[in-house]
Design a protein around this motif. Structure first.
Motif: not given
Length: 553
Positions: A35-41, A226-231, A239-248, A252-255
């Motif tokens: 998984p690269a993108v997870i949309d719980p909603e 890693d799987i990240t969740l950005n509030m 938000g973009c780069h601290a465990a957002g799309p840029g870094a994740v 190779g992790g999931a956002a």
């Protein structure tokens, strides 16, 4: 070049191939089914191969619209899958992605469009009316407005199209780029506060993106597992780069996507999706900590929390370490430079309240404060923990030291390879920096920066307002709240309800910029040359806030 070896191939390979996009494509090969993108909603997710296919379709749609190298594509999106598709896809078309605050008022969005002249604007369905009004107000007319992330099932405005229509039928396979990337290419443009309602626009180039991702990977040990969740919003640098799309996506992790912050959802999703890193402002972390004490979700997979936007109090830090995870990080930086100091779990809770010491590839100094001029980078204040000065930052890896069409701001902010932040601070013998306030009049509400002139411009347009001055007062949840001092026109009656309603309807005031406190006065503190004395006003507002003199809307 005076080299002891032939550096031709190295320079050619490094400058054209050490790009964020190539890093992402390596992960498509390595981790294609992960998984690269997870949309719980919406209970949806996309693997790396599926994310890449979406990016390809998006890029092809841009190219079919005639988008060329360095054309601007504006996204006014909340955190959502389309943000991720555009983040990777725009690069394949050579476009610059302008990540706009999706909480802007229509007039602010129109000014941003006029300044950046995007060919295409993509907006979240929940701000449909804002986008429509901005389209009417802007002088430069983008060729296409696209409604995206339509989980509310909003109708498509006349003349606009849906994201699904935009990408429908576009090939999703890999295709050769029609340009040769370079590490100095601008790939994303972010927005920070300006002294007017037009934000300063910060170019971020490709090597900034790569080295910012490396910074997060290096300091937080972010991995492909890693799987990240950005509030916080992805349209912010943090938000973009601290465990957002840029870094994740580079790691190779999931956002996991969070459109709107809700403490119960954050905890439920951490538990059910095995989130390993959580990113948020201290106020958001405080809310989930309080809820966790009551409901006790399974947070066993959570191995780190990155707090951005404000320092952590020591008692709060201890609480979060006990309630959420022992691994707390607290970063300090700017839109222009990402984070430049970081408190790690080894530094906390002992050094909570400070901004930490310089990150590995950065340097922070505290220099002398002068009236009417800036200090030289070498004019530092003593490392005694008490002498106050201005924070300056050298961040050669993560900053372009530039603004788009902002030469005046560049001259004010950047000097000899340093950024002059306007923050005031002390530092101690170990060079731990503690932020004290602002050299200028900036107000920070819930992590959003603004200047009084932006709000005063809107207030003064009311026919019953002769003049106004704006400052801030403390707010437990938001950090600061806006307080407005208003001189009514002679023989006019003006109520708090009337001016508050005017602010709510103003096309120049985002919700977070609207004053929460008011006081009607007959004069405003001014200098001999007629400038508003915001420093005097700030102390006056604090006294009025404590005494209850301010009226709350």
């Amino acid at each position: 070049m005076d080299r002891t070896y032939n550096d031709t191939m190295f320079r050619d390979t490094f400058e054209h191939e050490y790009t964020w996009l190539n890093g992402f494509l390596r992960n498509v090969q390595r981790y294609g089914t992960r998984p690269a993108v997870i949309d719980p909603e919406t209970h949806s997710q996309w693997t790396y191969r599926e994310l890449n296919a979406q990016a390809n379709a998006f890029a092809r749609a841009l190219l079919d619209c005639g988008i060329k190298k360095n054309d601007v594509v504006m996204i006014a999106l909340r955190n959502c899958p389309v943000f991720a598709f555009a983040y990777a896809g725009a690069r394949k078309a050579g476009a610059i992605l302008l990540a706009a605050n999706c909480g802007l008022a229509p007039g602010e969005m129109a000014r941003l469009i006029d300044h950046n002249r995007p060919r295409i604007v993509i907006y979240s369905a929940n701000i449909r009316s804002t986008a429509q009004e901005a389209q009417t107000l802007c002088s430069f007319k983008p060729q296409l407005f696209i409604l995206a992330d339509n989980i509310e099932n909003e109708s498509i405005p006349a003349g606009h199209c849906s994201y699904e229509e935009f990408t429908d039928g576009k090939p999703a396979d890999e295709f050769p780029l029609n340009f040769r990337p370079h590490i100095y290419d601008e790939v994303i443009r972010l927005c920070t506060s300006g002294t007017t309602s037009l934000p300063k626009c910060v170019p971020v180039n490709d090597i900034n993106e790569v080295l910012t991702a490396h910074d997060v990977i290096m300091h937080c040990a972010l991995t492909s597992r890693d799987i990240t969740l950005n509030m916080t919003p992805w349209f912010h640098r943090g938000g973009c780069h601290a465990a957002g799309p840029g870094a994740v996506f580079y790691a190779g992790g999931a956002a996991a996507v969070m459109r709107n912050f809700r403490p119960n959802h954050a905890l439920e999703w951490i538990s059910s999706y095995s989130v390993t890193f959580l990113i948020g402002a201290p106020a958001s972390i405080s809310m989930i900590s309080k809820m966790q004490k009551k409901r006790r979700f399974d947070l066993s997979k959570l191995r780190g929390i990155i707090a951005m936007g404000a320092p952590l109090a020591k008692d709060d830090c201890i609480e979060y370490m006990q309630t959420l995870t022992p691994n707390i990080f607290n970063g300090y930086g700017t839109t222009e430079t990402f984070w430049n100091s970081l408190l790690t779990p080894a530094d906390l809770p002992e050094n909570a309240g400070s901004a930490g010491v310089s990150s590995l590839d950065d340097e922070i100094r505290v220099v002398q404060l002068y009236d009417g001029k800036r200090a030289e980078p070498e004019e530092t204040v003593p490392c005694d923990g008490t002498t106050e000065g201005e924070v300056i930052i050298k961040s050669p890896a993560k900053s372009t030291y530039a603004y788009f069409n902002g030469e005046t701001s560049e001259a004010e902010k950047f000097y000899k390879g340093w950024m002059y932040t306007g923050d005031t601070a002390t530092w101690n013998k170990d060079r731990f920096v503690t932020i004290k306030g602002r050299k200028d009049d900036m107000i920070i509400v819930s992590g959003e920066n603004m200047y009084p002139a932006q709000i005063e411009e809107a207030l003064n347009s009311h026919p019953k307002v002769k003049d106004s001055a704006v400052t801030s007062v403390p707010d437990k949840i938001r950090g600061q709240a806006v307080a407005a001092y208003i001189i009514p026109e002679e023989n006019e009656t003006l109520t708090v309800q009337e001016i508050a309603s005017f602010c709510a309807d103003s096309p120049l005031l985002s919700q977070y910029k609207r004053p929460r406190f008011f006081r009607f006065v007959t004069e405003i503190p001014m200098t001999a040359t007629g400038k508003k004395k915001h420093s005097v006003l700030k102390q006056m507002a604090l006294d009025d806030f404590r005494s209850g003199t301010l009226q709350k809307r």
